[in-house]
Design a protein around this motif. Structure first.
Motif, mmCIF file in Angstrom:
data_model
loop_
_atom_site.group_PDB
_atom_site.id
_atom_site.type_symbol
_atom_site.label_atom_id
_atom_site.label_comp_id
_atom_site.label_asym_id
_atom_site.label_seq_id
_atom_site.Cartn_x
_atom_site.Cartn_y
_atom_site.Cartn_z
ATOM 1 N N GLN A 65 0.829 -1.206 0.000
ATOM 2 C CA GLN A 65 0.000 0.000 0.000
ATOM 3 C C GLN A 65 0.867 1.262 0.000
ATOM 4 O O GLN A 65 0.572 2.233 -0.705
ATOM 5 C CB GLN A 65 -0.943 -0.001 1.210
ATOM 6 N N ILE A 66 1.943 1.249 0.792
ATOM 7 C CA ILE A 66 2.864 2.394 0.827
ATOM 8 C C ILE A 66 3.547 2.559 -0.524
ATOM 9 O O ILE A 66 3.641 3.665 -1.065
ATOM 10 C CB ILE A 66 3.924 2.202 1.934
ATOM 11 N N TYR A 67 3.990 1.455 -1.082
ATOM 12 C CA TYR A 67 4.680 1.435 -2.380
ATOM 13 C C TYR A 67 3.796 2.043 -3.474
ATOM 14 O O TYR A 67 4.250 2.873 -4.273
ATOM 15 C CB TYR A 67 5.040 -0.012 -2.707
ATOM 16 N N GLU A 68 2.530 1.653 -3.483
ATOM 17 C CA GLU A 68 1.607 2.153 -4.513
ATOM 18 C C GLU A 68 1.200 3.595 -4.251
ATOM 19 O O GLU A 68 1.064 4.394 -5.179
ATOM 20 C CB GLU A 68 0.379 1.249 -4.577
ATOM 21 N N ARG A 69 1.030 3.931 -2.977
ATOM 22 C CA ARG A 69 0.624 5.288 -2.620
ATOM 23 C C ARG A 69 1.702 6.308 -2.983
ATOM 24 O O ARG A 69 1.420 7.418 -3.430
ATOM 25 C CB ARG A 69 0.315 5.352 -1.128
ATOM 26 N N GLN A 70 2.956 5.909 -2.803
ATOM 27 C CA GLN A 70 4.069 6.816 -3.081
ATOM 28 C C GLN A 70 4.515 6.775 -4.541
ATOM 29 O O GLN A 70 5.430 7.496 -4.930
ATOM 30 C CB GLN A 70 5.254 6.482 -2.162
ATOM 31 N N LYS A 71 3.837 5.891 -5.326
ATOM 32 C CA LYS A 71 4.148 5.772 -6.761
ATOM 33 C C LYS A 71 5.655 5.599 -7.001
ATOM 34 O O LYS A 71 6.303 6.369 -7.699
ATOM 35 C CB LYS A 71 3.622 6.991 -7.527
ATOM 36 N N ILE A 72 6.200 4.562 -6.380
ATOM 37 C CA ILE A 72 7.622 4.265 -6.502
ATOM 38 C C ILE A 72 7.927 3.746 -7.917
ATOM 39 O O ILE A 72 7.225 2.876 -8.418
ATOM 40 C CB ILE A 72 8.058 3.197 -5.472
ATOM 41 N N TYR A 73 8.969 4.271 -8.545
ATOM 42 C CA TYR A 73 9.301 3.849 -9.904
ATOM 43 C C TYR A 73 10.539 2.954 -9.921
ATOM 44 O O TYR A 73 11.469 3.156 -10.685
ATOM 45 C CB TYR A 73 9.495 5.062 -10.815
ATOM 46 N N GLN A 74 10.547 1.963 -9.051
ATOM 47 C CA GLN A 74 11.568 0.918 -9.088
ATOM 48 C C GLN A 74 10.902 -0.358 -8.607
ATOM 49 O O GLN A 74 9.792 -0.310 -8.076
ATOM 50 C CB GLN A 74 12.765 1.282 -8.194
ATOM 51 N N SER A 75 11.540 -1.483 -8.821
ATOM 52 C CA SER A 75 10.906 -2.742 -8.418
ATOM 53 C C SER A 75 10.677 -2.748 -6.914
ATOM 54 O O SER A 75 11.431 -2.119 -6.152
ATOM 55 C CB SER A 75 11.783 -3.932 -8.813
ATOM 56 N N ILE A 76 9.639 -3.452 -6.495
ATOM 57 C CA ILE A 76 9.319 -3.487 -5.071
ATOM 58 C C ILE A 76 10.455 -4.125 -4.273
ATOM 59 O O ILE A 76 10.718 -3.754 -3.134
ATOM 60 C CB ILE A 76 7.977 -4.235 -4.830
ATOM 61 N N GLU A 77 11.173 -5.054 -4.902
ATOM 62 C CA GLU A 77 12.295 -5.704 -4.230
ATOM 63 C C GLU A 77 13.435 -4.713 -4.002
ATOM 64 O O GLU A 77 14.003 -4.638 -2.903
ATOM 65 C CB GLU A 77 12.793 -6.897 -5.061
ATOM 66 N N ASN A 78 13.760 -3.920 -5.021
ATOM 67 C CA ASN A 78 14.821 -2.914 -4.876
ATOM 68 C C ASN A 78 14.423 -1.835 -3.873
ATOM 69 O O ASN A 78 15.240 -1.364 -3.080
ATOM 70 C CB ASN A 78 15.147 -2.276 -6.226
ATOM 71 N N TRP A 79 13.157 -1.444 -3.927
ATOM 72 C CA TRP A 79 12.654 -0.429 -2.983
ATOM 73 C C TRP A 79 12.765 -0.942 -1.550
ATOM 74 O O TRP A 79 13.228 -0.232 -0.660
ATOM 75 C CB TRP A 79 11.190 -0.116 -3.320
ATOM 76 N N LEU A 80 12.392 -2.204 -1.346
ATOM 77 C CA LEU A 80 12.444 -2.792 -0.013
ATOM 78 C C LEU A 80 13.872 -2.827 0.519
ATOM 79 O O LEU A 80 14.107 -2.648 1.716
ATOM 80 C CB LEU A 80 11.860 -4.209 -0.065
ATOM 81 N N ASN A 81 14.829 -3.036 -0.365
ATOM 82 C CA ASN A 81 16.241 -3.087 0.043
ATOM 83 C C ASN A 81 16.814 -1.711 0.387
ATOM 84 O O ASN A 81 17.905 -1.613 0.946
ATOM 85 C CB ASN A 81 17.084 -3.713 -1.075
ATOM 86 N N SER A 82 16.062 -0.652 0.055
ATOM 87 C CA SER A 82 16.595 0.704 0.226
ATOM 88 C C SER A 82 15.942 1.479 1.371
ATOM 89 O O SER A 82 16.335 2.613 1.647
ATOM 90 C CB SER A 82 16.416 1.494 -1.076
ATOM 91 N N ILE A 83 14.946 0.894 2.030
ATOM 92 C CA ILE A 83 14.204 1.648 3.051
ATOM 93 C C ILE A 83 14.532 1.155 4.468
ATOM 94 O O ILE A 83 14.960 0.022 4.654
ATOM 95 C CB ILE A 83 12.674 1.553 2.814
ATOM 96 N N PRO A 84 14.319 2.019 5.477
ATOM 97 C CA PRO A 84 14.530 1.603 6.886
ATOM 98 C C PRO A 84 13.318 0.781 7.356
ATOM 99 O O PRO A 84 12.326 1.329 7.832
ATOM 100 C CB PRO A 84 14.646 2.933 7.629
ATOM 101 N N ILE A 85 13.399 -0.515 7.213
ATOM 102 C CA ILE A 85 12.246 -1.388 7.461
ATOM 103 C C ILE A 85 11.720 -1.256 8.891
ATOM 104 O O ILE A 85 10.512 -1.209 9.123
ATOM 105 C CB ILE A 85 12.600 -2.850 7.135
ATOM 106 N N TYR A 86 12.632 -1.168 9.871
ATOM 107 C CA TYR A 86 12.192 -1.049 11.274
ATOM 108 C C TYR A 86 11.331 0.195 11.484
ATOM 109 O O TYR A 86 10.347 0.171 12.233
ATOM 110 C CB TYR A 86 13.402 -0.999 12.214
ATOM 111 N N ASP A 87 11.704 1.300 10.827
ATOM 112 C CA ASP A 87 10.936 2.537 10.972
ATOM 113 C C ASP A 87 9.516 2.353 10.456
ATOM 114 O O ASP A 87 8.547 2.826 11.065
ATOM 115 C CB ASP A 87 11.616 3.682 10.213
#
Length: 242
Positions: A56-78
């Motif tokens: 939902q966050i990924y789609e709401r923010q209209k991320i233009y990279q793969s969800i896997e790459n996006w997940l590797n770049s964010i502070p997951i704990y936050d």
């Protein structure tokens, strides 16, 4: 309560049923719950809920990279600190899952969520988050739980542990019949291919690989019916101390 007493209670409150896809663990776990005072809990539903949250966050923010790459770049704990996950267990109906106050019991079963859940389940931070929720629930409920690492990593000291297996062709046929019963036509050979790929990734992954706990009872379900599987497990349950 002391930490030791809580740990003892948790381990007595769990029937762990692990195994590969299509081995019958989910179906038999539900049957065990019907015939005992345990509640059924699909550990995968919690991973699906976390996946939906990030999707939902990924789609709401209209991320233009793969969800896997996006997940590797964010502070997951936050992100996880802002996730409120609640499970309402039921003996008479399906469990209800709430994500930040919204009932998402149906939403987490969509193909879109199914397709990305694996990315999230492989993240250490997310496994820690889900495992902590499972342990919280085990302090208050008696749970029969199916998964891939319930008896090895989540509840390694559980009193009752089982590991179900079946040959890949049988498991693919079961999945084929499941889809057919839902009115969805799927190619058997494609399902078999997916099962073999899933087996490989589950057993070879670095984090929480699929394997039998040393003290789990292994049951080959290839030639067993669900009632037969259920009866075997019920007959092998170890009594717990009061």
């Amino acid at each position: 309560f002391s930490k030791k007493l809580i740990e003892t209670l948790m381990n007595q409150n769990i029937i762990a049923i692990d195994g590969p896809a299509g081995s019958g663990k989910s179906t038999v776990a539900k049957e065990i719950a019907k015939k005992t005072d345990f509640f059924y809990l699909d550990s995968g539903s919690l991973y699906r809920t976390v996946a939906l949250y990030f999707l939902q966050i990924y789609e709401r923010q209209k991320i233009y990279q793969s969800i896997e790459n996006w997940l590797n770049s964010i502070p997951i704990y936050d992100f996880l600190s802002k996730l409120e996950l609640k499970v309402e267990l039921s003996k008479t109906d399906s469990n209800q899952i709430y994500l930040n106050g919204e009932n998402v019991s149906e939403k987490i079963r969509t193909p879109q969520v199914t397709n990305v859940t694996g990315y999230f389940a492989n993240k250490k931070e997310i496994r820690e988050f889900v495992n902590s929720k499972l342990k919280e629930l085990s302090q208050n409920y008696k749970l029969v739980m199916d998964g891939r690492d319930i008896g090895t990593l989540v509840f390694p000291n559980a009193v009752n542990k089982f590991f179900l297996t079946a040959n890949s062709e049988i498991r693919a046929k079961r999945r084929y019949e499941e889809w057919k019963a839902k009115g969805i036509e799927k190619d058997y050979e494609e399902i078999l291919k997916e099962i073999l790929q899933r087996d490989k990734s589950d057993s070879e992954r670095e984090l929480a690989p699929l394997k039998k706990a040393e003290d789990a009872l292994e049951i080959d379900t290839s030639k067993l019916t669900i009632p037969e599987m259920t009866e075997i497990i019920l007959s092998k349950l170890k009594p717990v101390s009061e």
